[in-house]
Write a protein that holds these residues in place. Structure first.
Motif, PDB file in Angstrom:
ATOM      1  N   SER A   1      -6.031  -6.416   7.000  1.00 42.35           N
ATOM      2  CA  SER A   1      -7.067  -7.212   7.667  1.00 42.35           C
ATOM      3  C   SER A   1      -7.532  -6.502   8.932  1.00 42.35           C
ATOM      4  CB  SER A   1      -6.523  -8.583   8.048  1.00 42.35           C
ATOM      5  OG  SER A   1      -6.069  -9.270   6.914  1.00 42.35           O
ATOM      6  N   VAL A   2      -8.842  -6.521   9.170  1.00 38.25           N
ATOM      7  CA  VAL A   2      -9.439  -5.858  10.321  1.00 38.25           C
ATOM      8  C   VAL A   2     -10.047  -6.909  11.238  1.00 38.25           C
ATOM      9  CG1 VAL A   2     -11.217  -4.238  11.037  1.00 38.25           C
ATOM     10  CG2 VAL A   2      -9.957  -3.830   8.938  1.00 38.25           C
ATOM     11  N   PHE A   3      -9.777  -6.773  12.547  1.00 35.06           N
ATOM     12  CA  PHE A   3     -10.246  -7.744  13.525  1.00 35.06           C
ATOM     13  C   PHE A   3     -11.099  -7.071  14.595  1.00 35.06           C
ATOM     14  CE2 PHE A   3      -6.219  -9.141  11.838  1.00 35.06           C
ATOM     15  CZ  PHE A   3      -6.419 -10.479  11.574  1.00 35.06           C
ATOM     16  N   ARG A   4     -12.074  -7.801  15.102  1.00 34.89           N
ATOM     17  CA  ARG A   4     -12.831  -7.331  16.265  1.00 34.89           C
ATOM     18  C   ARG A   4     -12.045  -7.667  17.528  1.00 34.89           C
ATOM     19  NH1 ARG A   4     -18.814  -8.192  15.975  1.00 34.89           N
ATOM     20  NH2 ARG A   4     -18.517  -6.386  14.690  1.00 34.89           N
TER      21      ARG A   4
ATOM     22  N   PHE B   1       0.851  -1.176   0.000  1.00 32.55           N
ATOM     23  CA  PHE B   1       0.000   0.000   0.000  1.00 32.55           C
ATOM     24  C   PHE B   1       0.895   1.237   0.000  1.00 32.55           C
ATOM     25  CE2 PHE B   1      -2.905  -3.057   2.061  1.00 32.55           C
ATOM     26  CZ  PHE B   1      -4.007  -2.897   1.236  1.00 32.55           C
ATOM     27  N   HIS B   2       0.512   2.231  -0.787  1.00 31.50           N
ATOM     28  CA  HIS B   2       1.212   3.509  -0.799  1.00 31.50           C
ATOM     29  C   HIS B   2       0.799   4.288   0.441  1.00 31.50           C
ATOM     30  CE1 HIS B   2       2.115   7.643  -2.127  1.00 31.50           C
ATOM     31  NE2 HIS B   2       3.086   7.050  -2.799  1.00 31.50           N
ATOM     32  N   ARG B   3       1.616   5.240   0.830  1.00 34.46           N
ATOM     33  CA  ARG B   3       1.337   6.041   2.021  1.00 34.46           C
ATOM     34  C   ARG B   3      -0.042   6.715   1.949  1.00 34.46           C
ATOM     35  NH1 ARG B   3       5.785  10.110   4.126  1.00 34.46           N
ATOM     36  NH2 ARG B   3       6.756   8.098   4.423  1.00 34.46           N
ATOM     37  N   SER B   4      -0.424   7.216   0.787  1.00 32.46           N
ATOM     38  CA  SER B   4      -1.738   7.861   0.657  1.00 32.46           C
ATOM     39  C   SER B   4      -2.872   6.848   0.827  1.00 32.46           C
ATOM     40  CB  SER B   4      -1.857   8.587  -0.684  1.00 32.46           C
ATOM     41  OG  SER B   4      -1.730   7.670  -1.749  1.00 32.46           O
ATOM     42  N   GLU B   5      -2.679   5.632   0.320  1.00 25.58           N
ATOM     43  CA  GLU B   5      -3.692   4.585   0.488  1.00 25.58           C
ATOM     44  C   GLU B   5      -3.823   4.204   1.956  1.00 25.58           C
ATOM     45  OE1 GLU B   5      -3.066   2.246  -3.744  1.00 25.58           O
ATOM     46  OE2 GLU B   5      -1.712   1.832  -2.071  1.00 25.58           O
ATOM     47  N   LEU B   6      -2.685   4.050   2.631  1.00 25.38           N
ATOM     48  CA  LEU B   6      -2.728   3.723   4.059  1.00 25.38           C
ATOM     49  C   LEU B   6      -3.381   4.840   4.860  1.00 25.38           C
ATOM     50  CD1 LEU B   6       0.634   1.950   4.861  1.00 25.38           C
ATOM     51  CD2 LEU B   6      -1.671   1.030   5.057  1.00 25.38           C
TER      52      LEU B   6
ATOM     53  N   LEU C   1     -10.232   3.719  -4.168  1.00 28.15           N
ATOM     54  CA  LEU C   1     -10.199   3.173  -2.809  1.00 28.15           C
ATOM     55  C   LEU C   1     -11.284   3.784  -1.923  1.00 28.15           C
ATOM     56  CD1 LEU C   1      -8.889   1.344  -0.714  1.00 28.15           C
ATOM     57  CD2 LEU C   1      -7.224   3.159  -0.282  1.00 28.15           C
ATOM     58  N   LYS C   2     -11.469   5.093  -1.998  1.00 27.18           N
ATOM     59  CA  LYS C   2     -12.485   5.737  -1.154  1.00 27.18           C
ATOM     60  C   LYS C   2     -13.877   5.205  -1.465  1.00 27.18           C
ATOM     61  CE  LYS C   2     -10.155  10.062  -0.154  1.00 27.18           C
ATOM     62  NZ  LYS C   2     -10.179  11.514  -0.282  1.00 27.18           N
ATOM     63  N   ALA C   3     -14.169   5.023  -2.742  1.00 31.34           N
ATOM     64  CA  ALA C   3     -15.484   4.504  -3.135  1.00 31.34           C
ATOM     65  C   ALA C   3     -15.672   3.065  -2.656  1.00 31.34           C
ATOM     66  CB  ALA C   3     -15.644   4.579  -4.649  1.00 31.34           C
TER      67      ALA C   3
ATOM     68  N   ILE D   1      -7.118   4.305   4.526  1.00 32.38           N
ATOM     69  CA  ILE D   1      -7.546   3.112   5.265  1.00 32.38           C
ATOM     70  C   ILE D   1      -7.475   3.358   6.772  1.00 32.38           C
ATOM     71  CG2 ILE D   1      -6.986   0.701   5.775  1.00 32.38           C
ATOM     72  CD1 ILE D   1      -5.979   0.493   2.835  1.00 32.38           C
ATOM     73  N   LEU D   2      -6.379   3.945   7.247  1.00 34.39           N
ATOM     74  CA  LEU D   2      -6.218   4.166   8.685  1.00 34.39           C
ATOM     75  C   LEU D   2      -7.177   5.227   9.217  1.00 34.39           C
ATOM     76  CD1 LEU D   2      -2.364   3.838   9.039  1.00 34.39           C
ATOM     77  CD2 LEU D   2      -4.113   2.255   9.869  1.00 34.39           C
ATOM     78  N   SER D   3      -7.592   6.155   8.374  1.00 29.70           N
ATOM     79  CA  SER D   3      -8.602   7.126   8.786  1.00 29.70           C
ATOM     80  C   SER D   3      -9.925   6.415   9.091  1.00 29.70           C
ATOM     81  CB  SER D   3      -8.792   8.164   7.684  1.00 29.70           C
ATOM     82  OG  SER D   3      -9.860   9.015   7.983  1.00 29.70           O
ATOM     83  N   LEU D   4     -10.336   5.519   8.197  1.00 30.61           N
ATOM     84  CA  LEU D   4     -11.541   4.722   8.432  1.00 30.61           C
ATOM     85  C   LEU D   4     -11.354   3.833   9.651  1.00 30.61           C
ATOM     86  CD1 LEU D   4     -14.309   3.523   7.681  1.00 30.61           C
ATOM     87  CD2 LEU D   4     -13.078   1.937   6.179  1.00 30.61           C
TER      88      LEU D   4
END
Length: 109
Positions: free
Chosen positions: A51-54, A15-20, A93-95, A23-26
């Protein structure tokens, strides 16, 4: 005719820094809402996965994947659910991540 130079081994997909940043904002908003608790990042030869975990010791709730091989077809990015179902795929990515942002919208009583 064979090429005089050996084939280059494909580099890792990352992932590029802008993509991360997107993602990290969300991820931060979902942590603040109490939905998510942990994440993991994998950079492989053909795919990068967030990957996102509960909880830490379980299967991921969602996987956000970047697959450059699908750039000209279905889209570079995909959100995949726990059961392996593709929830959203696309070039922006945002969409693609909007499918996860709906979880933040809750009715007010």
């Amino acid at each position: 005719m064979p090429t005089p130079f050996p084939r280059e081994v494909p580099a890792q997909v990352a992932f590029h820094r802008s993509e991360l940043g997107i993602i990290l904002s969300l991820y931060g908003r979902m942590v603040a809402a109490g939905e998510w608790r942990d994440y993991g990042i994998s950079h492989l030869r053909d795919v990068a996965v967030f990957s996102v975990f509960r909880r830490t010791a379980e299967h991921p709730l969602y996987r956000i994947e970047k697959r450059p091989a699908l750039r000209n077809r279905q889209g570079l990015y995909a959100v995949i659910g726990m059961d392996g179902q593709v929830l959203k795929r696309g070039h922006d990515l945002k969409a693609v991540l909007r499918v996860l942002e709906r979880k933040l919208i809750r009715p007010v009583d």
